[in-house]
Design a protein around this motif. Sequence first.
Motif, mmCIF file in Angstrom:
data_model
loop_
_atom_site.group_PDB
_atom_site.id
_atom_site.type_symbol
_atom_site.label_atom_id
_atom_site.label_comp_id
_atom_site.label_asym_id
_atom_site.label_seq_id
_atom_site.Cartn_x
_atom_site.Cartn_y
_atom_site.Cartn_z
ATOM 1 N N PHE B 148 3.483 0.011 -8.851
ATOM 2 C CA PHE B 148 4.598 0.052 -9.949
ATOM 3 C C PHE B 148 5.660 -0.859 -9.728
ATOM 4 O O PHE B 148 5.908 -1.930 -10.455
ATOM 5 N N PHE B 149 6.334 -0.804 -8.631
ATOM 6 C CA PHE B 149 7.276 -1.810 -8.235
ATOM 7 C C PHE B 149 6.768 -3.211 -8.086
ATOM 8 O O PHE B 149 7.573 -4.133 -8.398
ATOM 9 N N TYR B 152 6.686 -4.107 -11.550
ATOM 10 C CA TYR B 152 7.881 -4.337 -12.298
ATOM 11 C C TYR B 152 8.952 -5.340 -11.625
ATOM 12 O O TYR B 152 9.828 -6.003 -12.373
ATOM 13 N N ILE B 153 8.915 -5.548 -10.319
ATOM 14 C CA ILE B 153 9.899 -6.309 -9.813
ATOM 15 C C ILE B 153 9.243 -7.907 -9.633
ATOM 16 O O ILE B 153 10.276 -8.832 -10.159
#
Lengths: 479, 490
Positions: B148-149, B152-153
């Motif tokens: 997810f990170f 997302y980032i």
Amino acid sequence: MNELELQALLPFMVLAASSLVVILLIAFRLSHTVIQISGFMMMCLTVICMWLVRDTLPREIPPLLVIDGFAAFTTGLIVFVVLAVGLFSYIYFEEREENPKEYYILLFLATLGAAVLTVSKHFISLFIGLEILSISLYGLIGYLRNRNNAVEAGLKYLMLAALTSAFLLFGMALVYLETGSMDFAVIGRHVQSSGFSVLMILGIGILLVAVGFKLAFVPFHLWAADVYQGAPPPVTAFIATASKIGVFSVLLRFGQSLGLQNEQLLQGIFSFIAIASMIVGNLLALRQQNIKRLLAYSSIAHFGYLLVAFLPGNDNGETAALFYLLSYSVTLLCAFGIITIMSGTKQDAESVSFYQGLFWKQPILAVVLSVAMLSLAGIPLTAGFPAKFMVLASGVEDSRWIPVLVLVATSVIGLYYYLRVIGILFEKPEEETAATKVLHPFFYYATYTSLTVLMLAICWLGLFPGNVIDGIRQLLQLE
Amino acid sequence: MILIWLIILQLGAGILSWLLSKRDNRLAAGIALTAVIACLLLTIQLFARFRPSFAGGGQWLMEYRADWIPAFGISFHLALDGLSLAMLLLTFFLGALAVLCSWKEIRQRAGFFYFNLLWTLAGITGVFLAIDLFLFYFFWEVMLIPMFFLIYIWGDTRRRYAAIKFFLFTQAGGLLMLLSILAMVIIHAGQAGRYSFDYADLLNTTLSPGTAKLIMGGYLLAFAIKLPVVPFHNWLPDAHGEAPTAGSLILAGLLLKTGAYGIIRFVITMFPEAAASVSWWAMLAGVIGIIYGAFLAYGQTDLKRLIAYTSVSHMGFVMLGAFSFSEMAMQGVVMQLLTHGISTGALFAIAGMLKERLHTRELGRMGGMWTTMPRMGGIAMLFTMASLGLPMLGNFIAEFFILMGAFQASVPLTVIASTGLVFAALYSLRMVQKVFLGPPSVENITFDLDARELVVLGALSVSIVLLGLFPQPVFDMITNVIRNLNHTYE
């Protein structure tokens, strides 16, 4: 009252004495720091007393109280919460102009109220505990009276709490009319012999309104978001954890001794409340831009989850509920600790956008908050996961499929807003803000450290819940 | 013990590279690369050690077990068999390449990037090794959060949407799987008188056909979302398209494989009758995926989304093969997992390299790259051919075996599935034509592959050709697994 009973009551007496100590200290015009430290000491003393008297438990103190493993766990949890809340309060109030000293009297009184709830086995002690808790909370919520929202929140809580006290008394009266006793055990025996009459169910239903208000179950949740928003963050943390632990534990005890879960209609009511709380809480939290309101709705949902553990009414459910309360409290303390530490002198750090890019400015705080959010969402590696797992397990074991499925579906919905908060932490920071001066280095770093410790506790609970679960089972004397 | 070290090594290296990254981005990448290569070497050593014993012996080549939460009968139980060994080899191979791919792409917050990358890999390793169901679920989630990170980032413009969608879809399936696990454990506890989450214990649970179907439904849904099977594929193009190169590579190469692995390890093995009763529908879903994915791939104008849809199509073959209950198809499925990981991984790597040079994923803005980048063009051609199933390359063996096996189970479905190969040719060739052939696009000052990129693509090319020419070692590796599956078929 014999010596052993007096011994068992010792922690509660220390707790009661602590607010007196604070009053005395104020009379001698001692500083905030001294009050803070002596308050801390008193709480530690309470914990030590509990440790000392552990062998005398369980002990009944007729007619009002019973001090057993269950009460020891919940009281311990409440005192632990207050320790953390006290620490947050120091930096929060020291930065504001209001005189913060009387705050601690109210805080410790509210703690006493919550603690009395956990040991009560009688309507009278229940009512006394609840009133001590509520009356102190009115003051605590509106403590920063110059703020717009604070007075509004305090008044809202006052009106509704007064109304629900009336409900509570009425419900008690109806039950008393039917059974002729206010003792949980006697009522339980009466129910066993002659079942639930209509009057009885009506009484319990009205009682539930009062309890539902305190725990912010749907449809009694309307106050929650406003009060959470208006109260100072440390107080909000207290309302969300300690006061709810107290009320929920008395609900558990009441439910266990009456076998509320075996009655078809009441069971239906509980299931309905659980389902409604899970759905409404999660849906309302979805679009919140204010993190305190978001946590308010999320805590509504979480108490819906907790009710799923309450529904089976067996030992596994009780263990699950206690573990859930523990992990939930630790997690919420983390979240509110961050809000407190981030709040400036003028305004609380409420808006979600305030946290944008926190990870790149203050990685430790951001990691703590992310872990807290993940734990609320019930993701593995954090305490929320075994907690949710145990709740699900107790629900599945009892074949409560509808609440369990709703729990699963609403957790997925809930995940969205937790992820949104986490995502914002990792966004690009908006602009470079000048570093604010740290006013009270010692307490500031103490808070920082305690937040880190709380975060590690979340991870530890998430990775190795075994010891804690065994501990709870021993306290409940299941083994 | 080695098994647990594989996981600890990656977790530790992840933390290390996060902490040390303040000084130097390269250092973080170096630590990550060293850790993954060390894991790869360890696994290769395991392969060499167990090679003689693939066909014989018990179910597991290696086991590690420690108590975790005894009150619920949960243990930290890892075990290795041929299937997990094959998947681990793929994991660390692609993991190392993912690190190499990000070498230049990730400039900001590199330490945290490699932390997430390594933790995802550790989660995937855990998923392939765990045989305690609680532990399996645990790792299943652990691999999601860092992913997810990553999206997302470090993702592209629509990264937030894609990351949250990815997480919600997978989590929804995951929680249903958790319910299924719990239901099964509690039924088992009713029969055996104690809680246990252990795979071996739960295999012996007797379930009534109706319950078995429901419980299997929970598992199957979780894995079908992950695989993905049409209609649950919705998250995939977004996540793959927006993720950074390493993210897409791991998503397509490894995360999808965990779904397939779950189907083989849990759905088919634990619920043979229930699985057989839905097999026709599952095969149908696979076939729909093959055709539908191919159609959508053909229509894409975004290079990464195009490749993402080809995954939907190729994973349809996995579904088709896994539920046809034939030995040959199962061999093909495992082969498909490996070769698809390699070929799609390579295509994503190429897309990433193109994006580094052109700053776009739009097919419309590419063209004529072959003239300036003949090396990349050649390698891209090779993988396009692999993807459309040209003989001599690994994917051909896989799809051929799957179709052969499935033919015995259902002739009409297999016939329709075979047309998927034709569509694959269509979309693959269109992709090559748009990107590498045709008139050169305007700003054509691009550099051909440098040494690092050549290593990445070279390793992938060699392995896809080797798998195409010598598939036997893979089949040897899974002999035992297939034999056990055969017992369940009967």
